[in-house]
Design a protein around this motif. Structure first.
Motif, mmCIF file in Angstrom:
data_model
loop_
_atom_site.group_PDB
_atom_site.id
_atom_site.type_symbol
_atom_site.label_atom_id
_atom_site.label_comp_id
_atom_site.label_asym_id
_atom_site.label_seq_id
_atom_site.Cartn_x
_atom_site.Cartn_y
_atom_site.Cartn_z
ATOM 1 N N MET A 1 0.881 -1.103 0.055
ATOM 2 C CA MET A 1 0.068 0.041 -0.095
ATOM 3 C C MET A 1 0.862 1.253 -0.095
ATOM 4 S SD MET A 1 -3.073 0.750 2.610
ATOM 5 C CE MET A 1 -2.978 2.195 3.238
ATOM 6 N N GLU A 2 2.051 0.999 0.040
ATOM 7 C CA GLU A 2 2.872 2.403 0.149
ATOM 8 C C GLU A 2 2.920 3.236 -0.904
ATOM 9 O OE1 GLU A 2 5.573 4.863 1.778
ATOM 10 O OE2 GLU A 2 5.033 2.765 2.495
ATOM 11 N N PRO A 3 2.725 3.196 -2.185
ATOM 12 C CA PRO A 3 2.541 4.240 -2.990
ATOM 13 C C PRO A 3 1.140 5.057 -3.117
ATOM 14 C CG PRO A 3 2.379 2.272 -4.488
ATOM 15 C CD PRO A 3 2.852 1.651 -2.953
ATOM 16 N N LEU A 4 0.160 4.175 -2.310
ATOM 17 C CA LEU A 4 -1.150 4.898 -2.556
ATOM 18 C C LEU A 4 -1.157 5.475 -1.051
ATOM 19 C CD1 LEU A 4 -3.323 1.771 -3.682
ATOM 20 C CD2 LEU A 4 -2.466 3.922 -4.910
ATOM 21 N N PRO A 5 -2.007 6.702 -0.990
ATOM 22 C CA PRO A 5 -2.242 7.629 0.008
ATOM 23 C C PRO A 5 -2.989 7.060 1.309
ATOM 24 C CG PRO A 5 -3.396 8.825 -1.813
ATOM 25 C CD PRO A 5 -2.652 7.468 -2.446
ATOM 26 N N ASN A 6 -4.205 6.311 0.836
ATOM 27 C CA ASN A 6 -4.925 6.012 2.079
ATOM 28 C C ASN A 6 -5.731 4.518 1.516
ATOM 29 O OD1 ASN A 6 -7.016 6.518 0.209
ATOM 30 N ND2 ASN A 6 -7.297 8.533 1.133
ATOM 31 N N THR A 7 -6.490 4.076 2.391
ATOM 32 C CA THR A 7 -7.181 2.638 1.864
ATOM 33 C C THR A 7 -8.063 2.825 1.134
ATOM 34 O OG1 THR A 7 -8.731 2.940 3.835
ATOM 35 C CG2 THR A 7 -6.707 1.697 4.404
ATOM 36 N N TYR A 8 -8.946 3.919 0.842
ATOM 37 C CA TYR A 8 -9.585 3.963 -0.268
ATOM 38 C C TYR A 8 -9.129 3.842 -1.631
ATOM 39 C CZ TYR A 8 -12.830 6.211 -3.568
ATOM 40 O OH TYR A 8 -13.588 6.263 -4.749
ATOM 41 N N THR A 9 -8.120 4.620 -1.978
ATOM 42 C CA THR A 9 -7.547 4.430 -3.052
ATOM 43 C C THR A 9 -6.829 3.081 -3.396
ATOM 44 O OG1 THR A 9 -5.324 5.493 -2.140
ATOM 45 C CG2 THR A 9 -6.964 7.045 -3.461
ATOM 46 N N PHE A 10 -6.379 2.436 -2.522
ATOM 47 C CA PHE A 10 -5.786 1.178 -2.472
ATOM 48 C C PHE A 10 -7.164 0.230 -2.724
ATOM 49 C CE2 PHE A 10 -4.958 -3.107 -0.245
ATOM 50 C CZ PHE A 10 -4.053 -3.342 -0.958
ATOM 51 N N ALA A 11 -8.248 0.214 -1.986
ATOM 52 C CA ALA A 11 -9.407 -0.537 -2.465
ATOM 53 C C ALA A 11 -9.686 -0.193 -3.953
ATOM 54 C CB ALA A 11 -10.346 -0.452 -1.456
ATOM 55 N N LYS A 12 -9.706 0.942 -4.004
ATOM 56 C CA LYS A 12 -10.038 1.136 -5.694
ATOM 57 C C LYS A 12 -9.256 0.549 -6.730
ATOM 58 C CE LYS A 12 -11.625 4.703 -8.512
ATOM 59 N NZ LYS A 12 -11.614 6.175 -8.958
ATOM 60 N N SER A 13 -8.065 0.847 -6.270
ATOM 61 C CA SER A 13 -6.951 0.046 -7.561
ATOM 62 C C SER A 13 -7.120 -1.196 -7.395
ATOM 63 C CB SER A 13 -5.752 0.377 -6.651
ATOM 64 O OG SER A 13 -4.561 -0.075 -7.679
ATOM 65 N N LEU A 14 -7.431 -1.929 -6.395
ATOM 66 C CA LEU A 14 -7.859 -3.611 -6.336
ATOM 67 C C LEU A 14 -9.040 -3.773 -7.262
ATOM 68 C CD1 LEU A 14 -6.992 -4.691 -2.650
ATOM 69 C CD2 LEU A 14 -5.691 -5.178 -4.586
ATOM 70 N N ALA A 15 -9.988 -3.161 -6.791
ATOM 71 C CA ALA A 15 -11.272 -2.928 -7.517
ATOM 72 C C ALA A 15 -11.137 -2.988 -9.276
ATOM 73 C CB ALA A 15 -12.423 -2.433 -7.241
ATOM 74 N N GLU A 16 -10.378 -1.931 -9.540
ATOM 75 C CA GLU A 16 -10.201 -1.585 -11.067
ATOM 76 C C GLU A 16 -9.471 -2.655 -11.820
ATOM 77 O OE1 GLU A 16 -8.232 2.171 -10.941
ATOM 78 O OE2 GLU A 16 -10.194 3.231 -10.701
ATOM 79 N N HIS A 17 -8.302 -3.383 -10.981
ATOM 80 C CA HIS A 17 -7.686 -4.439 -11.425
ATOM 81 C C HIS A 17 -8.462 -5.796 -11.434
ATOM 82 C CE1 HIS A 17 -3.621 -2.774 -11.547
ATOM 83 N NE2 HIS A 17 -3.836 -2.258 -10.313
ATOM 84 N N VAL A 18 -9.311 -5.989 -10.582
ATOM 85 C CA VAL A 18 -10.208 -7.192 -10.871
ATOM 86 C C VAL A 18 -11.174 -6.934 -11.923
ATOM 87 C CG1 VAL A 18 -12.356 -8.205 -9.697
ATOM 88 C CG2 VAL A 18 -10.239 -7.787 -8.430
ATOM 89 N N VAL A 19 -11.739 -5.682 -12.033
ATOM 90 C CA VAL A 19 -12.550 -5.530 -13.418
ATOM 91 C C VAL A 19 -11.793 -5.901 -14.693
ATOM 92 C CG1 VAL A 19 -13.906 -3.711 -14.600
ATOM 93 C CG2 VAL A 19 -14.262 -3.911 -12.276
#
Length: 56
Positions: free
Chosen positions: A1-19
């Protein structure tokens, strides 16, 4: 999670990768026979079951 500023952007990034990995786009959108909800048919069935609709 280091390059992302918070858990929201981390979760959003994960969701975008799944899609991106699991879903593909269609040639024609929406797909033939596709509807976005079932409110219309359910309303007709409910009204018919209650006896509100005598003829269609």
């Amino acid at each position: 999670m280091e390059p992302l500023p918070n858990t929201y952007t981390f979760a959003k990034s994960l969701a975008e990768h799944v899609v991106n990995d699991l879903f593909v786009s269609t040639f024609e959108d929406p797909v033939a026979g596709w509807i976005d909800n079932f409110n219309g048919p359910v309303g007709l069935l409910t009204a018919g079951g209650k006896g509100i609709i005598y003829t269609l």
